[in-house]
Design a protein around this motif. Structure first.
Motif, PDB file in Angstrom:
ATOM      1  N   ARG A  29       7.600  -5.301  -5.196  1.00  0.00           N
ATOM      2  CA  ARG A  29       8.821  -4.659  -5.244  1.00  0.00           C
ATOM      3  C   ARG A  29       9.904  -5.613  -5.228  1.00  0.00           C
ATOM      4  O   ARG A  29      10.991  -5.490  -5.958  1.00  0.00           O
ATOM      5  CB  ARG A  29       8.896  -3.607  -4.146  1.00  0.00           C
ATOM      6  N   GLN A  30       9.725  -6.673  -4.372  1.00  0.00           N
ATOM      7  CA  GLN A  30      11.013  -7.611  -4.769  1.00  0.00           C
ATOM      8  C   GLN A  30      11.165  -8.455  -5.630  1.00  0.00           C
ATOM      9  O   GLN A  30      12.038  -9.102  -5.977  1.00  0.00           O
ATOM     10  CB  GLN A  30      10.747  -8.768  -3.158  1.00  0.00           C
ATOM     11  N   GLU A  31      10.009  -8.397  -6.464  1.00  0.00           N
ATOM     12  CA  GLU A  31      10.125  -8.986  -7.748  1.00  0.00           C
ATOM     13  C   GLU A  31      10.469  -7.997  -8.871  1.00  0.00           C
ATOM     14  O   GLU A  31      10.457  -8.446  -9.936  1.00  0.00           O
ATOM     15  CB  GLU A  31       8.613  -9.681  -8.272  1.00  0.00           C
ATOM     16  N   GLY A  32      10.645  -6.717  -8.656  1.00  0.00           N
ATOM     17  CA  GLY A  32      11.281  -5.873  -9.330  1.00  0.00           C
ATOM     18  C   GLY A  32      10.548  -5.082 -10.097  1.00  0.00           C
ATOM     19  O   GLY A  32      10.961  -4.065 -10.837  1.00  0.00           O
ATOM     20  N   HIS A  33       9.186  -4.792  -9.677  1.00  0.00           N
ATOM     21  CA  HIS A  33       8.177  -4.010 -10.352  1.00  0.00           C
ATOM     22  C   HIS A  33       8.373  -2.782  -9.624  1.00  0.00           C
ATOM     23  O   HIS A  33       8.589  -2.549  -8.510  1.00  0.00           O
ATOM     24  CB  HIS A  33       6.757  -4.827 -10.096  1.00  0.00           C
ATOM     25  N   GLU A  34       7.572  -1.723 -10.248  1.00  0.00           N
ATOM     26  CA  GLU A  34       7.571  -0.582 -10.140  1.00  0.00           C
ATOM     27  C   GLU A  34       5.883  -0.305  -9.210  1.00  0.00           C
ATOM     28  O   GLU A  34       5.201  -0.370  -9.905  1.00  0.00           O
ATOM     29  CB  GLU A  34       7.640   0.485 -10.822  1.00  0.00           C
ATOM     30  N   VAL A  35       6.018  -0.132  -7.813  1.00  0.00           N
ATOM     31  CA  VAL A  35       4.698  -0.061  -7.124  1.00  0.00           C
ATOM     32  C   VAL A  35       4.477   1.191  -6.779  1.00  0.00           C
ATOM     33  O   VAL A  35       5.297   1.986  -6.088  1.00  0.00           O
ATOM     34  CB  VAL A  35       5.039  -0.989  -5.950  1.00  0.00           C
ATOM     35  N   THR A  36       3.167   1.807  -6.675  1.00  0.00           N
ATOM     36  CA  THR A  36       2.727   2.900  -6.107  1.00  0.00           C
ATOM     37  C   THR A  36       1.374   2.219  -5.203  1.00  0.00           C
ATOM     38  O   THR A  36       0.497   1.839  -5.741  1.00  0.00           O
ATOM     39  CB  THR A  36       2.216   3.712  -7.213  1.00  0.00           C
ATOM     40  N   VAL A  37       1.447   2.728  -4.088  1.00  0.00           N
ATOM     41  CA  VAL A  37       0.421   2.536  -3.196  1.00  0.00           C
ATOM     42  C   VAL A  37      -0.480   3.732  -2.853  1.00  0.00           C
ATOM     43  O   VAL A  37       0.094   4.990  -2.473  1.00  0.00           O
ATOM     44  CB  VAL A  37       0.856   2.023  -1.757  1.00  0.00           C
ATOM     45  N   PHE A  38      -1.800   3.537  -2.952  1.00  0.00           N
ATOM     46  CA  PHE A  38      -2.640   4.873  -2.792  1.00  0.00           C
ATOM     47  C   PHE A  38      -3.575   4.451  -1.551  1.00  0.00           C
ATOM     48  O   PHE A  38      -4.358   3.462  -1.248  1.00  0.00           O
ATOM     49  CB  PHE A  38      -3.509   5.179  -3.985  1.00  0.00           C
ATOM     50  N   GLU A  39      -3.278   5.398  -0.580  1.00  0.00           N
ATOM     51  CA  GLU A  39      -4.149   5.098   0.860  1.00  0.00           C
ATOM     52  C   GLU A  39      -4.539   6.377   1.256  1.00  0.00           C
ATOM     53  O   GLU A  39      -4.202   7.589   1.282  1.00  0.00           O
ATOM     54  CB  GLU A  39      -2.975   4.846   1.818  1.00  0.00           C
ATOM     55  N   ARG A  40      -6.010   6.266   1.379  1.00  0.00           N
ATOM     56  CA  ARG A  40      -6.899   7.506   1.845  1.00  0.00           C
ATOM     57  C   ARG A  40      -6.631   8.125   3.022  1.00  0.00           C
ATOM     58  O   ARG A  40      -6.611   9.302   3.120  1.00  0.00           O
ATOM     59  CB  ARG A  40      -8.282   7.138   1.706  1.00  0.00           C
ATOM     60  N   SER A  41      -6.104   7.424   4.054  1.00  0.00           N
ATOM     61  CA  SER A  41      -5.495   8.042   5.471  1.00  0.00           C
ATOM     62  C   SER A  41      -4.402   8.505   5.227  1.00  0.00           C
ATOM     63  O   SER A  41      -3.374   8.324   4.203  1.00  0.00           O
ATOM     64  CB  SER A  41      -5.856   6.788   6.390  1.00  0.00           C
ATOM     65  N   LYS A  42      -3.771   9.162   6.467  1.00  0.00           N
ATOM     66  CA  LYS A  42      -2.246   9.560   6.547  1.00  0.00           C
ATOM     67  C   LYS A  42      -1.620   8.500   6.958  1.00  0.00           C
ATOM     68  O   LYS A  42      -0.368   8.650   7.468  1.00  0.00           O
ATOM     69  CB  LYS A  42      -2.493  10.497   7.370  1.00  0.00           C
ATOM     70  N   LEU A  43      -2.038   7.213   7.231  1.00  0.00           N
ATOM     71  CA  LEU A  43      -1.248   5.863   7.601  1.00  0.00           C
ATOM     72  C   LEU A  43      -0.879   6.202   9.009  1.00  0.00           C
ATOM     73  O   LEU A  43       0.137   5.537   9.427  1.00  0.00           O
ATOM     74  CB  LEU A  43      -0.102   5.526   6.784  1.00  0.00           C
ATOM     75  N   ASN A 129      12.826  -2.014  -6.141  1.00  0.00           N
ATOM     76  CA  ASN A 129      12.721  -0.559  -6.252  1.00  0.00           C
ATOM     77  C   ASN A 129      11.671  -0.318  -4.899  1.00  0.00           C
ATOM     78  O   ASN A 129      10.563  -0.725  -4.878  1.00  0.00           O
ATOM     79  CB  ASN A 129      12.060  -0.021  -7.533  1.00  0.00           C
ATOM     80  N   PRO A 130      11.855   0.649  -4.148  1.00  0.00           N
ATOM     81  CA  PRO A 130      11.077   0.885  -3.109  1.00  0.00           C
ATOM     82  C   PRO A 130       9.471   1.251  -3.673  1.00  0.00           C
ATOM     83  O   PRO A 130       9.421   2.079  -4.720  1.00  0.00           O
ATOM     84  CB  PRO A 130      11.703   2.155  -2.317  1.00  0.00           C
ATOM     85  N   ALA A 131       8.641   0.940  -2.903  1.00  0.00           N
ATOM     86  CA  ALA A 131       7.326   1.286  -3.408  1.00  0.00           C
ATOM     87  C   ALA A 131       7.009   2.913  -2.982  1.00  0.00           C
ATOM     88  O   ALA A 131       7.471   3.383  -2.094  1.00  0.00           O
ATOM     89  CB  ALA A 131       6.167   0.402  -2.522  1.00  0.00           C
ATOM     90  N   GLU A 132       6.468   3.366  -3.900  1.00  0.00           N
ATOM     91  CA  GLU A 132       5.900   4.864  -3.522  1.00  0.00           C
ATOM     92  C   GLU A 132       4.577   5.103  -2.976  1.00  0.00           C
ATOM     93  O   GLU A 132       3.773   4.436  -3.239  1.00  0.00           O
ATOM     94  CB  GLU A 132       5.788   5.849  -5.004  1.00  0.00           C
TER      95      GLU A 132
END
Length: 703
Positions: A29-43, A129-132
């Motif tokens: 994200r700090q490089e300006g990319h659009e990031v989405t993180v998929f996590e199976r748990s509820k973190l 951009n904040p990661a989704e």
């Protein structure tokens, strides 16, 4: 020329929201990319345990802006080792200032680090951009070629790159290997935390934590207990590694609830202080892990997918580098997929990621396996773990710097015909013939003003300047023609719009007879004086021109032109043109009037210009590393100068003055020879002004 627009940000899909995945999300994200993180748990279930942040990974987190000291990280102030019976075998004091490693070795609560990384990845206030974050999102399958992931609920997401950070039981790994699976190492680990105040309050255990940041180990033959602080030295983290059969762990589950009775039974032969420490464990918080290993993967990438962390290289905990290697992987990917990475470059960059990371991760894996052997086993196989070697290799590394250099080297290989000049450690050298990317400059907008005086002189004297018998005059007469040219360049793209002055002596009517008896004809460049070091170095090293440094002053006003060459205020050459005027008409101009000045090519409008390259061998006076003739043909230039205005002079005058060794300590031998050149007659004096400067990239070694 209109600059190409910056590439659109990459759409990055990260499978797994653990420490490695969140570090990758932060870096990208700090490089300006659009990031989405998929996590199976509820973190919300990060283990109640601690993690090592050695100098190698602590420094990387600091680059991202995360300072582990701010989240309760404890510096490691010492390492103490005992036998199972409680006998001291090793005591290393780390409280002294560490001059070897730039960053501290910290011990951090995993949950605190995980929470901080989540904030760095997803906080809108952060850089980029904040990661989704898509929690409770179980990935069912991945298509590495088209970079899509499909969730168990059927939702499909399309990106430009997929990063598999989904741990030891990785789904994404199946894209790389259908058969690779983790297996039990024969060891398991109880993990738990005990408040430090409870241990200090008990006289039987207080001596175990005498100090603010020591790592303490009790070593049995096939089991060990490791204790170290975290959370601002308020909690003690314990890792109790033992044969898996003794914790009665069903199946191959990971982080399954432990059994306190089994824990106490496993360490019943250890010294009283260990048994007293273990008695304080809260059975409800006790967890046990099967320590998994895996055969080395031949590749971590396929298509637009890259594995990282435990998905690529599961780590045993014996050196505390599993998290560190995941952080290194993440930062490496952040560098390789940096801002401006084009979609079509993704596959190549992922392959380079393997080159950057595989050897190091696998080597540290092997160090870890060696340190985890039973004591008896270590004695039998004789393979000792060299801790100094390990620490130097592990801690003395910065993956950011390493990957940056690997990316540079990869980019250099894409243009193998780049010009390289010293110092080569910084890469190929930008200059007149290439920019920082190895591409040619646009010299069409550059400007030149060239004053030249052509004169007749002694052929027999000039031929003494020829460096080899292959050079000769085309005419047998005793009179030859030479020129002094003085050029001012401006608006040079390779100099950021700046310019410089140069002046040279050129002998006309020269031929070079090759070994096959064929002949090249042109002008011979005897010497060039320039007032810009960059131009001197590039011309000497890339073209073989005999260039020297000097100060050049040019004064031009209506009808007159004057220039002088000096070295630290001592003038040794001057030229003057008077009565400058435009020709009456184009039709009345002679062929010489119409011929464009060769400006940066520094030669007569013949077949081209000769020069002679000589590079001395280091430590061997009188011996050359390189010695050969160079030709710069008039035809084939990348850009043709455009003469806008020519002015002829009614009078031209030039003179060289010999100076002694005291006045010109490095040039006196040259100026003395130049002063010997007689001027029989000035044939022509003129000024040419125009745009477009050649880069002379058509130069070649004659033989």
């Amino acid at each position: 020329m209109t600059a190409a627009p910056d590439p659109a940000p990459l759409k990055v899909l990260i499978v797994g929201g653990g420490i490695g995945g969140l570090t990758a999300a932060t870096a990208l994200r700090q490089e300006g990319h659009e990031v989405t993180v998929f996590e199976r748990s509820k973190l919300d279930n990060e283990a109640g345990a601690a993690i090592h942040l050695g100098s190698n990974c602590n420094g990387l987190l600091r680059r991202l802006g995360l300072f582990a000291e701010d989240i309760g990280g404890n510096p490691t102030l010492g390492i103490v080792q005992y036998t199972a019976a409680g006998n001291l075998t090793f005591n290393l004091d780390l409280r002294k200032p560490n001059l070897l490693w730039k960053h501290s070795w910290l011990l951090v609560h995993r949950a605190h680090l995980h929470k901080a990384l989540y904030r760095f990845a997803a906080d809108p206030a952060g850089k980029g951009n904040p990661a989704e974050m898509k929690i409770s999102s179980c990935v069912a399958s991945v298509n590495a070629e088209v970079s899509t992931i499909t969730l168990e609920n059927g939702d499909v997401f399309k990106g430009d790159v997929v990063i598999g950070a989904d741990g030891v039981h990785s789904i994404t790994r199946k894209q790389v290997s259908k058969t690779a699976k983790p297996f039990g190492s024969g060891r398991s680990a109880f993990r738990f935390l005990i408040p430090k105040e409870e241990i200090l309050a008990d006289p039987e255990t207080r001596d175990a934590v005498d100090g603010d940041g020591r790592m303490v180990m009790w070593m049995g033959n096939d089991r060990r207990l490791v204790m170290y602080p975290c959370s601002n030295n308020t909690l003690l983290n314990f890792v109790a590694i033992h044969p898996s059969k003794e914790s009665d762990m069903p199946g191959d589950g990971w982080s399954t609830g432990g059994n306190k009775a089994r824990l106490l039974e496993a360490y019943k032969e250890f010294c009283p202080i260990v048994r007293a420490l273990l008695s304080k464990v809260n059975a409800e918080t006790l967890s046990v892990w099967t320590l998994l290993d895996m055969d080395v993967l031949r590749s971590w990438t396929v298509g637009k997918l890259a594995l990282m962390g435990d998905a690529a290289h599961p780590f045993l905990p014996h050196q505390g580098q599993g998290g560190g290697m995941a952080i290194e992987d993440a930062v490496s990917l952040g560098v390789l997929l940096g801002k401006g990475t084009r979609k079509e470059e993704v596959k190549e960059r992922l392959r380079l990621y393997e080159v950057c990371r595989m050897e190091r991760a696998h080597r540290i894996q092997e160090y870890t396996r060696l340190s985890g052997r039973d004591l008896e086993e270590a004695k039998k196989d004789g393979k000792e773990l060299n801790m100094m070697e390990y620490q130097s290799y592990c801690f003395g590394h910065d993956e950011y710097d390493h990957t940056i250099q690997m990316l540079r080297k990869s980019n250099w290989t894409k243009t193998p015909d780049r010009f390289w000049r010293m110092p080569v450690a910084f890469g190929s050298m930008p200059g007149p013939r290439q920019d920082s990317f190895g591409l040619p400059h646009d010299g069409l907008q550059s400007t030149f003003v060239t004053a030249s005086i052509k004169f007749r002189t002694s052929r027999t004297l000039l031929q003494n300047f020829f460096p080899s018998p292959a050079f000769s005059f085309s005419s047998p007469g005793t009179v030859a023609t030479a020129s002094i040219r003085m050029t001012t360049l401006g608006n040079m793209s390779w100099l950021g719009g700046g310019g410089y002055n140069f002046s040279g002596l050129f002998v006309h009517g020269v031929q070079y007879t090759k070994r096959d008896a064929s002949v090249l004809r042109g002008s011979y460049c005897v010497v060039v004086f320039e007032d810009l070091a960059d131009a001197i170095l590039s011309g000497r090293e890339e073209l073989g021109m005999s260039k020297l440094g000097a100060s050049i002053q040019v004064h031009q006003k209506e009808g007159e032109y004057a220039a002088g060459i000096d070295w630290r205020g001592v003038q040794f050459a001057r030229m003057r043109l008077e009565g400058l005027h435009l020709p009456n008409s184009t039709s009345s101009m002679s062929a010489a009037d119409k011929a464009p000045a060769m400006n940066d090519k520094l030669g007569e409008a013949e077949e081209g210009t000769f020069c002679y390259r000589y590079i001395p061998a280091v430590g061997r006076p009188g011996t050359a590393d390189a010695e050969y003739a160079v030709f710069i043909p008039s035809e084939g230039a990348s850009q043709t100068p455009n003469v806008i205005r020519t002015m002829l002079a009614r009078k031209g005058d030039l003179a060289f003055e010999a100076r002694d060794r005291q006045a010109l300590p490095t040039l006196h031998h040259i100026t003395a020879r130049l002063a010997e050149i007689p001027v029989y007659e000035v044939v022509e004096a003129r000024i040419d002004e125009g745009t477009g400067v050649e880069d002379l990239s058509q130069a070649f070694r004659i033989e």
